[in-house]
Design an enzyme around this catalytic site. Sequence first.
Site, mmCIF file in Angstrom:
data_model
loop_
_atom_site.group_PDB
_atom_site.id
_atom_site.type_symbol
_atom_site.label_atom_id
_atom_site.label_comp_id
_atom_site.label_asym_id
_atom_site.label_seq_id
_atom_site.Cartn_x
_atom_site.Cartn_y
_atom_site.Cartn_z
ATOM 1 N N LYS A 74 -0.459 -12.924 0.154
ATOM 2 C CA LYS A 74 -1.857 -12.593 0.451
ATOM 3 C C LYS A 74 -2.763 -13.277 -0.576
ATOM 4 N N TYR A 132 -1.211 -10.682 14.811
ATOM 5 C CA TYR A 132 -1.145 -9.489 13.961
ATOM 6 C C TYR A 132 -2.163 -8.443 14.419
ATOM 7 N N SER A 160 2.591 -7.348 8.322
ATOM 8 C CA SER A 160 1.183 -7.239 7.930
ATOM 9 C C SER A 160 0.469 -8.566 7.648
ATOM 10 N N ARG A 194 -6.770 -21.830 8.847
ATOM 11 C CA ARG A 194 -5.877 -20.945 9.629
ATOM 12 C C ARG A 194 -6.316 -21.007 11.092
ATOM 13 N N ALA A 235 4.341 1.430 7.837
ATOM 14 C CA ALA A 235 5.272 0.333 8.124
ATOM 15 C C ALA A 235 4.709 -0.617 9.165
ATOM 16 N N ILE A 248 0.846 -1.205 0.000
ATOM 17 C CA ILE A 248 0.000 0.000 0.000
ATOM 18 C C ILE A 248 0.876 1.247 0.000
ATOM 19 N N LYS A 290 -1.677 -4.668 15.998
ATOM 20 C CA LYS A 290 -2.207 -3.438 15.377
ATOM 21 C C LYS A 290 -3.152 -2.729 16.360
ATOM 22 N N ALA A 309 -3.795 -8.176 17.164
ATOM 23 C CA ALA A 309 -3.548 -7.689 18.539
ATOM 24 C C ALA A 309 -2.447 -6.633 18.522
ATOM 25 N N TYR A 367 -8.405 -22.038 2.656
ATOM 26 C CA TYR A 367 -8.427 -22.456 4.060
ATOM 27 C C TYR A 367 -9.859 -22.839 4.472
ATOM 28 N N THR A 377 -6.107 -1.294 10.543
ATOM 29 C CA THR A 377 -6.872 -2.350 9.892
ATOM 30 C C THR A 377 -8.218 -2.584 10.567
ATOM 31 N N ASP A 378 -9.153 -3.139 9.799
ATOM 32 C CA ASP A 378 -10.450 -3.520 10.385
ATOM 33 C C ASP A 378 -10.324 -4.725 11.315
ATOM 34 N N GLU A 379 -9.183 -5.439 11.236
ATOM 35 C CA GLU A 379 -9.041 -6.671 12.027
ATOM 36 C C GLU A 379 -9.002 -6.395 13.525
HETATM 37 P P1 NAD Z 1 3.372 -4.811 3.464
HETATM 38 O O1 NAD Z 1 3.720 -5.954 4.337
HETATM 39 O O2 NAD Z 1 3.188 -5.019 2.014
HETATM 40 O O3 NAD Z 1 4.491 -3.664 3.604
HETATM 41 C C1 NAD Z 1 5.027 -3.303 4.856
HETATM 42 C C2 NAD Z 1 6.247 -2.431 4.603
HETATM 43 O O4 NAD Z 1 6.752 -2.013 5.874
HETATM 44 C C3 NAD Z 1 7.381 -3.157 3.891
HETATM 45 O O5 NAD Z 1 7.908 -2.360 2.861
HETATM 46 C C4 NAD Z 1 8.402 -3.393 4.984
HETATM 47 O O6 NAD Z 1 9.740 -3.426 4.502
HETATM 48 C C5 NAD Z 1 8.164 -2.190 5.885
HETATM 49 N N1 NAD Z 1 8.583 -2.417 7.252
HETATM 50 C C6 NAD Z 1 8.312 -3.496 8.042
HETATM 51 N N2 NAD Z 1 8.886 -3.360 9.251
HETATM 52 C C7 NAD Z 1 9.499 -2.147 9.243
HETATM 53 C C8 NAD Z 1 10.236 -1.423 10.208
HETATM 54 N N3 NAD Z 1 10.469 -1.920 11.435
HETATM 55 N N4 NAD Z 1 10.725 -0.212 9.877
HETATM 56 C C9 NAD Z 1 10.515 0.306 8.636
HETATM 57 N N5 NAD Z 1 9.837 -0.354 7.678
HETATM 58 C C10 NAD Z 1 9.329 -1.553 7.975
HETATM 59 O O7 NAD Z 1 2.085 -4.158 4.114
HETATM 60 P P2 NAD Z 1 0.813 -3.479 3.413
HETATM 61 O O8 NAD Z 1 -0.143 -4.535 3.039
HETATM 62 O O9 NAD Z 1 1.277 -2.511 2.428
HETATM 63 O O10 NAD Z 1 0.195 -2.717 4.683
HETATM 64 C C11 NAD Z 1 0.618 -1.401 5.012
HETATM 65 C C12 NAD Z 1 -0.112 -0.956 6.258
HETATM 66 O O11 NAD Z 1 -1.511 -0.973 6.019
HETATM 67 C C13 NAD Z 1 0.119 -1.840 7.470
HETATM 68 O O12 NAD Z 1 0.219 -1.019 8.605
HETATM 69 C C14 NAD Z 1 -1.124 -2.709 7.548
HETATM 70 O O13 NAD Z 1 -1.391 -3.105 8.872
HETATM 71 C C15 NAD Z 1 -2.167 -1.762 7.012
HETATM 72 N N6 NAD Z 1 -3.329 -2.370 6.340
HETATM 73 C C16 NAD Z 1 -3.131 -3.306 5.354
HETATM 74 C C17 NAD Z 1 -4.246 -3.828 4.694
HETATM 75 C C18 NAD Z 1 -4.095 -4.847 3.580
HETATM 76 O O14 NAD Z 1 -5.102 -5.416 3.137
HETATM 77 N N7 NAD Z 1 -2.886 -5.105 3.067
HETATM 78 C C19 NAD Z 1 -5.536 -3.428 5.061
HETATM 79 C C20 NAD Z 1 -5.687 -2.489 6.091
HETATM 80 C C21 NAD Z 1 -4.573 -1.956 6.711
HETATM 81 O O1 DAU Z 2 -8.694 -6.840 6.807
HETATM 82 C C1 DAU Z 2 -7.508 -6.144 6.579
HETATM 83 C C2 DAU Z 2 -6.352 -7.114 6.614
HETATM 84 O O2 DAU Z 2 -6.437 -7.869 5.418
HETATM 85 C C3 DAU Z 2 -4.996 -6.432 6.731
HETATM 86 O O3 DAU Z 2 -4.917 -5.765 7.954
HETATM 87 C C4 DAU Z 2 -3.870 -7.465 6.629
HETATM 88 O O4 DAU Z 2 -2.612 -6.801 6.622
HETATM 89 C C5 DAU Z 2 -4.036 -8.218 5.332
HETATM 90 O O5 DAU Z 2 -3.063 -9.254 5.278
HETATM 91 C C6 DAU Z 2 -5.432 -8.835 5.242
HETATM 92 O O6 DAU Z 2 -5.594 -9.911 6.202
HETATM 93 P P1 DAU Z 2 -6.352 -11.273 5.808
HETATM 94 O O7 DAU Z 2 -5.898 -12.331 6.717
HETATM 95 O O8 DAU Z 2 -7.810 -11.066 5.664
HETATM 96 O O9 DAU Z 2 -5.737 -11.458 4.299
HETATM 97 P P2 DAU Z 2 -5.162 -12.726 3.529
HETATM 98 O O10 DAU Z 2 -4.950 -12.290 2.118
HETATM 99 O O11 DAU Z 2 -4.030 -13.367 4.249
HETATM 100 O O12 DAU Z 2 -6.383 -13.741 3.556
HETATM 101 C C7 DAU Z 2 -7.649 -13.369 3.040
HETATM 102 C C8 DAU Z 2 -8.599 -14.527 3.297
HETATM 103 O O13 DAU Z 2 -8.203 -15.640 2.480
HETATM 104 C C9 DAU Z 2 -8.562 -15.025 4.732
HETATM 105 O O14 DAU Z 2 -9.882 -15.418 5.103
HETATM 106 C C10 DAU Z 2 -7.650 -16.250 4.685
HETATM 107 C C11 DAU Z 2 -7.883 -16.791 3.280
HETATM 108 N N1 DAU Z 2 -6.707 -17.460 2.659
HETATM 109 C C12 DAU Z 2 -5.526 -16.790 2.643
HETATM 110 C C13 DAU Z 2 -4.415 -17.372 2.070
HETATM 111 C C14 DAU Z 2 -3.092 -16.650 2.068
HETATM 112 C C15 DAU Z 2 -6.857 -18.713 2.075
HETATM 113 O O15 DAU Z 2 -7.949 -19.300 2.071
HETATM 114 N N2 DAU Z 2 -5.751 -19.282 1.501
HETATM 115 C C16 DAU Z 2 -4.527 -18.680 1.492
HETATM 116 O O16 DAU Z 2 -3.548 -19.296 0.983
#
Ligand code: NAD
Ligand code: DAU
Length: 358
Positions: free
Chosen positions: A195, A156, A83, A288, A80, A11, A160, A158, A213, A130-132
């Site tokens: 993901k 995770y 995640s 999971r 950062a 993101i 956040k 907890a 899963y 996050t919504d989690e």
């Molecule tokens: P990501 O895992 O793709 O990227 C995380 C980035 O943070 C990476 O570039 C990593 O190198 C950097 N990082 C990790 N530890 C660090 C540290 N100690 N110091 C500096 N940099 C560090 O994550 P993302 O999916 O892009 O998520 C970004 C943010 O958005 C997170 O805070 C996550 O909780 C939140 N978020 C993600 C989602 C989602 O669906 N991906 C949804 C809602 C909120």
């Molecule tokens: O809701 C926001 C969150 O969404 C973010 O805060 C997290 O950073 C992000 O990773 C994401 O969490 P989820 O656990 O929901 O995302 P993930 O893509 O890991 O999994 C999405 C759903 O799919 C979840 O119900 C688990 C399932 N899954 C995931 C993987 C990786 C599978 O069934 N098979 C898989 O191999």
Amino acid sequence: MIIVTGGAGFIGANFVLEWLGNTSEPVINLDKLTYAGNLASLATLADDPRHHFVQGDIADRALVDRLLAEHQPRAIVHFAAESHVDRSIHGPEAFLQTNVMGTFQLLEAARAYAGSAQAAADFRFLHVSTDEVYGSLDATEPAFTEQHPFQPNSPYSASKAASDHLVRAWHHTYGLPVLTTNCSNNYGPLQFPEKLIPLMILNALAGRDLPVYGDGQNVRDWLYVTDHCAAIRAVLAQGVPGETYNVGGNAEMRNLDVVHTLCDLLDELRPRADGVSYRGQIRFVTDRPGHDRRYAIDARHISTTLGWTPQHTFATGLRHTVQWYLDHPEWIADVTSGAYRQWTALNYGERPDAGASA
Ligand code: NAD
Ligand code: DAU
């Protein structure tokens, strides 16, 4: 000038690319470059003087202090984090270190800076969450509002939730002008293939199993990543310090339906040589641990107060996403390093095929 943390992640990179596409305001991008950080995502900014990349840890207080003093940003946009929920189950410590202690160090640095003569008068600390943190809903419960109690269920979520509480406390106690966003599941270009959506696309193309899963009936509320970035820009521009804003796509989908849709898109855009549908690669695997059943976001607060609404439907966003991965094999090769393969063995090696295919 703004500081973005985690701007080499999924993101964060989308945010930085869009920010520099829309404004001339420079960005300091502080990222540790963990397995999830990828400078290839920012390759188009290599010669852009408005993008200043710093490899470092948010928990490195001296580094953050120096960056704040040197650049005097008007905001920190804090992405950062560790995640990935599955990784937090296998190894929670890094989540506590970065998400809790890292956020704490960043808040302390921001507090010292905000109280100094150097700080911009309208300084903001925007915490991306996050919504989690709200826990899990059953099928009939209303979507999460900002008033929903925190009930995080994974290491995770907890970690956040803990960081959200710190951010709130730094506002309440010290008056730090913070903003928090709690967003649903993002998808789109540049997402690391651990993901669900990118994992399924890459596995499908490689002829591997598509591991769903449990019963595949868990529900997530999907948001295209650039819609999340637009929400963050809106909150940064007009959000009220101390407030939290839920961000969601109004696109609840069961996992199995997501995977079916992905298979259908790939059948259309990159059909298998043998003419068989990618759906044949779906396998149900062990669930999971502690798997949250359903997330859903009520985004009325941000839409009524800041006028933000998502621009993409799940159908348009998913098609665009699949096409992006098909068009970027070099980016995929770059992220699927040895470390990634070890992760796949650890996580999926411990999930015996439950024997059923879909
Ligand atoms: P990501 O895992 O793709 O990227 C995380 C980035 O943070 C990476 O570039 C990593 O190198 C950097 N990082 C990790 N530890 C660090 C540290 N100690 N110091 C500096 N940099 C560090 O994550 P993302 O999916 O892009 O998520 C970004 C943010 O958005 C997170 O805070 C996550 O909780 C939140 N978020 C993600 C989602 C989602 O669906 N991906 C949804 C809602 C909120
Ligand atoms: O809701 C926001 C969150 O969404 C973010 O805060 C997290 O950073 C992000 O990773 C994401 O969490 P989820 O656990 O929901 O995302 P993930 O893509 O890991 O999994 C999405 C759903 O799919 C979840 O119900 C688990 C399932 N899954 C995931 C993987 C990786 C599978 O069934 N098979 C898989 O191999």
